[in-house]
Design a protein around this motif. Structure first.
Motif, PDB file in Angstrom:
ATOM      1  N   GLU A  27      31.451  -5.320 -52.456  1.00  0.00           N
ATOM      2  CA  GLU A  27      32.791  -4.765 -52.264  1.00  0.00           C
ATOM      3  C   GLU A  27      32.777  -3.242 -52.287  1.00  0.00           C
ATOM      4  OE1 GLU A  27      35.335  -6.620 -55.100  1.00  0.00           O
ATOM      5  OE2 GLU A  27      34.959  -8.632 -54.304  1.00  0.00           O
ATOM      6  N   GLN A  28      31.669  -2.632 -52.702  1.00  0.00           N
ATOM      7  CA  GLN A  28      31.570  -1.176 -52.778  1.00  0.00           C
ATOM      8  C   GLN A  28      31.307  -0.558 -51.409  1.00  0.00           C
ATOM      9  OE1 GLN A  28      32.472  -0.074 -55.555  1.00  0.00           O
ATOM     10  NE2 GLN A  28      32.247  -1.937 -56.743  1.00  0.00           N
ATOM     11  N   ASN A  29      30.665  -1.294 -50.509  1.00  0.00           N
ATOM     12  CA  ASN A  29      30.324  -0.771 -49.193  1.00  0.00           C
ATOM     13  C   ASN A  29      30.792  -1.771 -48.133  1.00  0.00           C
ATOM     14  OD1 ASN A  29      29.151   0.237 -46.857  1.00  0.00           O
ATOM     15  ND2 ASN A  29      27.312   0.939 -47.924  1.00  0.00           N
ATOM     16  N   LEU A  30      32.005  -1.571 -47.660  1.00  0.00           N
ATOM     17  CA  LEU A  30      32.605  -2.524 -46.725  1.00  0.00           C
ATOM     18  C   LEU A  30      31.896  -2.560 -45.374  1.00  0.00           C
ATOM     19  CD1 LEU A  30      36.400  -2.064 -47.524  1.00  0.00           C
ATOM     20  CD2 LEU A  30      34.827  -3.837 -48.322  1.00  0.00           C
ATOM     21  N   ALA A  31      31.329  -1.430 -44.934  1.00  0.00           N
ATOM     22  CA  ALA A  31      30.616  -1.413 -43.653  1.00  0.00           C
ATOM     23  C   ALA A  31      29.384  -2.314 -43.720  1.00  0.00           C
ATOM     24  CB  ALA A  31      30.214   0.013 -43.286  1.00  0.00           C
ATOM     25  N   VAL A  32      28.632  -2.237 -44.805  1.00  0.00           N
ATOM     26  CA  VAL A  32      27.452  -3.077 -44.981  1.00  0.00           C
ATOM     27  C   VAL A  32      27.875  -4.539 -45.123  1.00  0.00           C
ATOM     28  CG1 VAL A  32      25.572  -3.636 -46.582  1.00  0.00           C
ATOM     29  CG2 VAL A  32      25.991  -1.257 -45.920  1.00  0.00           C
ATOM     30  N   SER A  33      28.934  -4.771 -45.871  1.00  0.00           N
ATOM     31  CA  SER A  33      29.442  -6.125 -46.056  1.00  0.00           C
ATOM     32  C   SER A  33      29.830  -6.749 -44.716  1.00  0.00           C
ATOM     33  CB  SER A  33      30.650  -6.098 -46.993  1.00  0.00           C
ATOM     34  OG  SER A  33      31.220  -7.381 -47.108  1.00  0.00           O
ATOM     35  N   GLN A  34      30.497  -5.972 -43.868  1.00  0.00           N
ATOM     36  CA  GLN A  34      30.925  -6.478 -42.560  1.00  0.00           C
ATOM     37  C   GLN A  34      29.727  -6.783 -41.662  1.00  0.00           C
ATOM     38  OE1 GLN A  34      33.673  -7.632 -41.488  1.00  0.00           O
ATOM     39  NE2 GLN A  34      33.112  -7.878 -39.362  1.00  0.00           N
ATOM     40  N   ARG A  35      28.710  -5.914 -41.674  1.00  0.00           N
ATOM     41  CA  ARG A  35      27.513  -6.155 -40.855  1.00  0.00           C
ATOM     42  C   ARG A  35      26.806  -7.432 -41.298  1.00  0.00           C
ATOM     43  NH1 ARG A  35      27.200  -0.321 -41.266  1.00  0.00           N
ATOM     44  NH2 ARG A  35      27.561   0.560 -39.193  1.00  0.00           N
ATOM     45  N   ALA A  36      26.683  -7.601 -42.610  1.00  0.00           N
ATOM     46  CA  ALA A  36      26.052  -8.820 -43.128  1.00  0.00           C
ATOM     47  C   ALA A  36      26.858 -10.050 -42.711  1.00  0.00           C
ATOM     48  CB  ALA A  36      25.927  -8.743 -44.643  1.00  0.00           C
TER      49      ALA A  36
END
Length: 134
Positions: free
Chosen positions: A48-57
């Motif tokens: 939840e700290q890095n939404l861009a990484v979360s979205q890519r995953a």
């Protein structure tokens, strides 16, 4: 990008097409090739700290199918082309009594898996161009 769950299909790909000099040359020229474990992507998706990484995953997990999924992705995580390794191996394995009618062996490739993987990569590059032209 390839997602791996340590099963035979990933090992088979590493020991065949991913050792082919033409495939390695294309990968080195046009791709950043990597392997991701499903568990790692699930952890990244939960970040939840890095939404861009979360979205890519999330985008990668959305296209994943057990046990190994081969993907061509843009830097923003958009999957432009993918194929499941088991499907790929089923389609490229020749039975002793079959004629090689499905795949063209042009370009000097002797192995149908290598020729088909090269085709997959080139199709991914073409599809990526379509996204980048928009």
């Amino acid at each position: 990008m390839q997602l791996e769950n340590p099963q035979s299909s990933g090992r088979t790909l590493r020991e065949t097409v991913l050792e082919s000099p033409p495939v390695l040359a294309l990968l080195n020229q046009s791709f950043i090739s990597s392997w991701s474990l499903v568990r790692e992507l699930e952890d990244l998706q939960a970040n939840e700290q890095n939404l861009a990484v979360s979205q890519r995953a999330h985008l990668h997990l959305e296209k994943y199918s057990f046990p190994v999924e081969m993907m061509v992705a843009l830097p923003n995580g958009t999957i432009v082309h993918h194929i499941n390794a088991n499907y790929f191996l089923d389609e490229t394995s020749m039975k002793p009594d079959e004629e090689p009618t499905t795949f063209s062996f042009s370009g000097g490739f002797e192995d149908p898996s290598t020729a088909t993987y090269m085709k997959f990569l080139k199709e991914g590059l073409e599809k990526a161009k379509e996204y980048l032209a928009q």
